[in-house]
Scaffold this active site. Structure first.
Site, mmCIF file in Angstrom:
data_model
loop_
_atom_site.group_PDB
_atom_site.id
_atom_site.type_symbol
_atom_site.label_atom_id
_atom_site.label_comp_id
_atom_site.label_asym_id
_atom_site.label_seq_id
_atom_site.Cartn_x
_atom_site.Cartn_y
_atom_site.Cartn_z
ATOM 1 N N CYS A 61 34.183 40.837 79.703
ATOM 2 C CA CYS A 61 33.592 41.421 80.896
ATOM 3 C C CYS A 61 33.287 40.268 81.857
ATOM 4 C CB CYS A 61 32.309 42.136 80.500
ATOM 5 S SG CYS A 61 31.117 42.309 81.834
ATOM 6 N N LYS A 102 32.529 38.138 25.640
ATOM 7 C CA LYS A 102 33.345 38.193 24.421
ATOM 8 C C LYS A 102 32.454 37.860 23.236
ATOM 9 C CE LYS A 102 37.416 36.597 26.921
ATOM 10 N NZ LYS A 102 38.280 35.444 27.267
ATOM 11 N N GLU A 127 44.800 32.560 33.132
ATOM 12 C CA GLU A 127 44.812 33.260 34.406
ATOM 13 C C GLU A 127 45.305 32.275 35.464
ATOM 14 O OE1 GLU A 127 44.005 36.399 34.130
ATOM 15 O OE2 GLU A 127 43.583 37.105 36.158
ATOM 16 N N LYS A 151 35.258 36.506 35.440
ATOM 17 C CA LYS A 151 36.527 37.242 35.419
ATOM 18 C C LYS A 151 37.320 36.797 36.635
ATOM 19 C CE LYS A 151 38.576 41.719 34.563
ATOM 20 N NZ LYS A 151 39.700 41.611 35.479
ATOM 21 N N CYS A 159 25.619 41.876 83.948
ATOM 22 C CA CYS A 159 25.918 42.927 82.965
ATOM 23 C C CYS A 159 24.722 43.088 82.033
ATOM 24 C CB CYS A 159 27.162 42.559 82.167
ATOM 25 S SG CYS A 159 27.507 43.720 80.828
ATOM 26 N N LEU A 198 41.077 44.770 29.370
ATOM 27 C CA LEU A 198 39.647 44.847 29.085
ATOM 28 C C LEU A 198 39.092 46.154 29.631
ATOM 29 C CD1 LEU A 198 38.561 41.272 30.230
ATOM 30 C CD2 LEU A 198 38.528 42.123 27.881
HETATM 31 S S1 IVH Z 1 40.335 38.077 28.234
HETATM 32 C C1 IVH Z 1 42.014 40.890 25.053
HETATM 33 N N1 IVH Z 1 39.036 36.581 29.976
HETATM 34 O O1 IVH Z 1 41.460 40.310 33.296
HETATM 35 C C2 IVH Z 1 41.267 40.216 26.164
HETATM 36 N N2 IVH Z 1 40.679 38.077 30.803
HETATM 37 O O2 IVH Z 1 41.236 43.185 32.826
HETATM 38 C C3 IVH Z 1 42.159 39.872 27.278
HETATM 39 N N3 IVH Z 1 40.983 37.997 33.217
HETATM 40 O O3 IVH Z 1 44.508 40.685 31.629
HETATM 41 C C4 IVH Z 1 41.550 39.340 28.478
HETATM 42 N N4 IVH Z 1 39.495 36.430 33.626
HETATM 43 O O4 IVH Z 1 44.294 38.872 33.458
HETATM 44 C C5 IVH Z 1 39.971 37.527 29.799
HETATM 45 N N5 IVH Z 1 37.839 35.184 31.406
HETATM 46 C C6 IVH Z 1 38.773 36.117 31.223
HETATM 47 C C7 IVH Z 1 39.497 36.671 32.295
HETATM 48 C C8 IVH Z 1 40.444 37.655 32.048
HETATM 49 C C9 IVH Z 1 40.392 37.251 34.151
HETATM 50 C C10 IVH Z 1 41.988 39.023 33.487
HETATM 51 C C11 IVH Z 1 43.196 38.931 32.591
HETATM 52 C C12 IVH Z 1 43.217 40.221 31.859
HETATM 53 C C13 IVH Z 1 42.450 41.128 32.761
HETATM 54 C C14 IVH Z 1 41.835 42.273 31.976
#
Ligand code: IVH
Length: 692
Positions: free
Chosen positions: A431, A294, A177, A119, A437, A86
């Site tokens: 101390c 997204k 994840e 994330k 102190c 991302l």
């Molecule tokens: S979507 C094509 N959704 O972040 C889109 N990734 O920096 C692929 N990750 O490789 C990723 N939480 O390991 C997506 N809610 C989430 C996520 C997530 C963590 C991680 C994942 C990815 C990385 C990208």
């Protein structure tokens, strides 16, 4: 277009090789030596250079690849669809740019729904289910092929080996994840430490190290879990037309999904989600380092496609880094209330977690030696939530430069020169000067006055130091004699009559604090707010408590031998005891016994018997405000009368404000209301207005 200078070409190559090295450490060795923040900075610098000089682009550049090659020991598995990454955004402006790229890419101007998700700070895996049965699981690897971790992933309890529900495609790749919940990580690390094994720096490293255990029995013993967040390839089956519905379908198949995701509209919706998640970040049971937006409609995702390694239909909006590197300028020693000596690193100022940090604690000398931190070192600083900034570890420079020597634990207090003592079984050196102190005196006074103790407004660090230096106060008990020294107080530097009177009033108000707060305020070692409450409830009076022996004390819920010993030592100490006796002689106080306290409606339901009225808009809903007030015992009424105890006023209030003034009802703004709810300022401190 300009040609790059030799320096710029040199930097391009240097950045690529640095990033390759750090990628390898992060993805293959689970042993990163720079922070994610520092990595992102290098990465962004390379992206910027490559954008300026497109002819310098190398298909093998770290900007075109993800992760590192798989570990040799694991078998490799090829992903049906590549696992991409991302793009990162750091500011609202970046999110506006992202949204603009989406609308331009789609050639539409209507509103766009995004699926907003946390994330997760773990590691990506690709799960392949064939006819609903888990066939393989692979790490991301280089994005095209990863390590075969099927045996390891099969040990994760949350993951179904067979999908539930119906309509399973013949073959489906699910992106997830893997992570370790924070509490379980702490527990596991503590256990590893007890067993004398290597601990992990953070939950992410722990998850990575656990998943990539060649021996799956070890993986099985450690608390991994996962959330599914996306789709790879699908054969022989169809999925719903939006990300939100796909995630719902996952859930119907028994796959774990993150409960914090939601559909939101446009930039405003995204930024609002970001703000809410940032505020809740530390309450979540797992670590997140940002949020992901997204485009919700799958047909629009397909239309937008990819650019290099990133989808154009999704992006990561990162939180400000909580771990940042900086330089140690010096290491000072601070002496705390109980005499504990704390080494504190003075730093080149940096922004950490969104605030400027200039000092970070090294906790104690043992810890400092273990981390081997010395003046002149580069270190990683962490500041998470409200936690005091700390030095996580030293960042070695490559090649290693000459370093200054490690600072030893002083043998004498740097403030009062009393000998420093450190019992064998303790990690903290102290101390021995106690109340002789000046540092311990000041910290004791400061603690006594602090918000959660006696809550004496205006008696902060500076004022405490001033009072002690002038000799107007020599102990906490002297505070209650200050009203007889008003003239001398006024002559103190920069103190006007008004602030002196405010201080005297605040001290006067502190007579109403209860036994539990008073006990906590005394600053007895190991007696925190909870223990103070238990002691107060158990003994009921100061007299009973002070007469208790160690065995009596150990009869109190959650008081062990150590706490009992500290309490007993405190009350029999020739230094502290006279001060306590003096405090107990202060007239009109409520702190000598619980019975004295019960004369005022405090503790459990502090608003019992009071009627409260709300007007105007508060930042919480009216219903919520009402619920919270009622939970404290108040009756919430719609109209004001003489019996109303106070009026809470939000923005755009109505005619009630004037009515309250006419009737002499106390008026609280939202800030005061919040303090009332949190118990920091009791209702008694809000005097009724003089009727106009
Ligand atoms: S979507 C094509 N959704 O972040 C889109 N990734 O920096 C692929 N990750 O490789 C990723 N939480 O390991 C997506 N809610 C989430 C996520 C997530 C963590 C991680 C994942 C990815 C990385 C990208």
């Amino acid at each position: 277009m300009n040609d790059p200078t030799p320096d710029e070409i040199g930097r391009l190559h240097q950045l690529r090789s640095l990033l390759r090295e750090h990628n390898d450490r992060y993805h293959r060795q689970d042993d990163p030596i720079i922070s994610d923040y520092a990595y992102d900075q290098l990465f962004q610098e390379l992206v910027a250079l490559e954008e300026r000089f497109p002819e310098q682009i190398d298909p093998d550049s770290p900007t075109r690849r993800v992760g590192a090659r798989p570990l040799e020991q694991f078998a490799t598995l090829r992903h049906g669809q590549p696992m991409l990454s991302l793009s990162n955004r750091f500011s609202p402006r970046d999110v506006i740019d992202f949204h603009r790229q989406v609308t331009e890419g789609l050639g539409i101007d209507e509103h766009i729904d995004y699926h907003a998700e946390p994330k997760l700070d773990g590691l990506a895996i690709n799960l392949t289910y064939v006819h609903g049965i888990l066939e393989t699981a692979a790490t991301r690897g280089d994005g095209l092929e990863g390590e075969d971790v099927t045996l390891q992933v099969r040990t994760i309890p949350a993951l179904p080996l067979k999908l539930t529900g119906t309509h399973h495609p013949h073959r489906i790749e699910i992106r997830a994840e893997v992570f370790m919940p924070r509490a379980l990580f702490e527990k596991m690390n503590a256990q590893l430490q007890r067993q004398g094994e290597k601990t992990f720096a953070n939950p992410r490293n722990a998850a990575a190290g656990t998943l990539r255990q060649l021996d799956p029995r070890i993986t099985a013993r450690r608390p991994l879990t996962l959330f599914c967040h996306g789709l790879g390839g699908v054969e022989g089956g169809a999925l719903p037309p939006t990300q939100a519905e796909i995630i719902q379908q996952f859930s119907l198949w028994g796959l774990p999904v993150c409960p914090e995701s939601e559909v939101t509209t446009g930039v405003d919706g995204c930024l609002d989600y970001f703000t809410r998640m940032a505020a809740r970040r530390h309450e979540l049971p797992y670590e997140i380092d940002g949020v992901v937006y997204k485009v919700n409609r799958v047909d629009w995702q397909e239309q937008l496609g990819f650019r290099h390694r990133d989808p154009r239909w999704a992006t990561a909006h990162k939180f400000p880094a909580e771990e940042v590197e900086t330089l140690v300028l010096a290491i000072d020693v601070q002496v705390g209330r109980t005499g504990a000596l704390t080494p504190v690193a003075r730093l080149t100022p940096v922004q950490v977690g969104g605030v400027a940090v200039t000092n970070a604690t090294l906790h104690n000398f043992e810890e400092m030696a273990r981390k081997d931190v010395r003046p002149g070192d580069t270190v990683l600083i962490r500041r998470a939530g409200d936690v005091i900034p700390e030095v996580v570890r030293r960042v070695p420079t490559l090649p290693e430069q000459p370093r200054s020597p490690l600072i030893p634990c002083p043998t004498h207090c740097p403030v009062c020169a009393a000998p420093v003592i450190k019992p064998e079984h303790e990690t903290v050196a102290r101390c021995s000067g106690a109340l002789s102190c000046p540092a311990q005196q000041r910290e004791t006074l400061k603690h006594f006055a602090s918000r959660r103790a006696m809550d004496i407004e205006g008696l902060g660090e500076k004022m405490c130091a001033q009072l002690l230096q002038s000799g107007l106060v020599t102990s906490i008990a002297d505070l209650y004699l200050l009203h007889t020294r008003r003239d001398r107080l006024i002559r103190l530097e920069r103190l006007g009559e008004k602030s002196v009177d405010n201080l005297l009033q605040a001290i006067d108000r502190s007579r109403k604090r209860d036994l539990a707060r008073f006990l906590f305020a005394l600053g007895i070692r190991e007696v925190g707010e909870q223990t103070a409450k238990s002691l107060a409830r158990h003994f009921g009076t100061m007299a009973e408590l002070m007469a208790a022996n160690v065995a009596d004390l150990q009869g109190v819920a959650d008081v062990g031998s150590v706490v009992a010993h500290h309490v007993q030592t405190f009350f029999s100490s020739p230094q502290y005891r006279p001060i306590v006796d003096q405090l107990l002689n202060v007239p009109d106080t409520h702190w000598a016994s619980i019975a004295a306290e019960s004369m005022i409606p405090t503790t459990r339901q502090p608003l019992t018997g009071h009627t409260v009225v709300i007007t105007g808009n508060l930042s919480m809903s009216r219903q919520e405000a009402k619920n919270r007030l009622e939970s404290l015992g108040a009756k919430v009424s719609g109209s004001i009368s003489k019996k109303t105890r106070c009026l809470i006023v939000g923005s755009d209030p109505g005619s009630k404000v004037q009515k309250a003034k006419d009737l002499g009802v106390a008026i609280l703004d939202e800030a005061a209301f919040m303090k009332l709810l949190s118990g920091t300022i009791p209702l008694e401190d809000h005097a009724p207005e003089n009727p106009s």
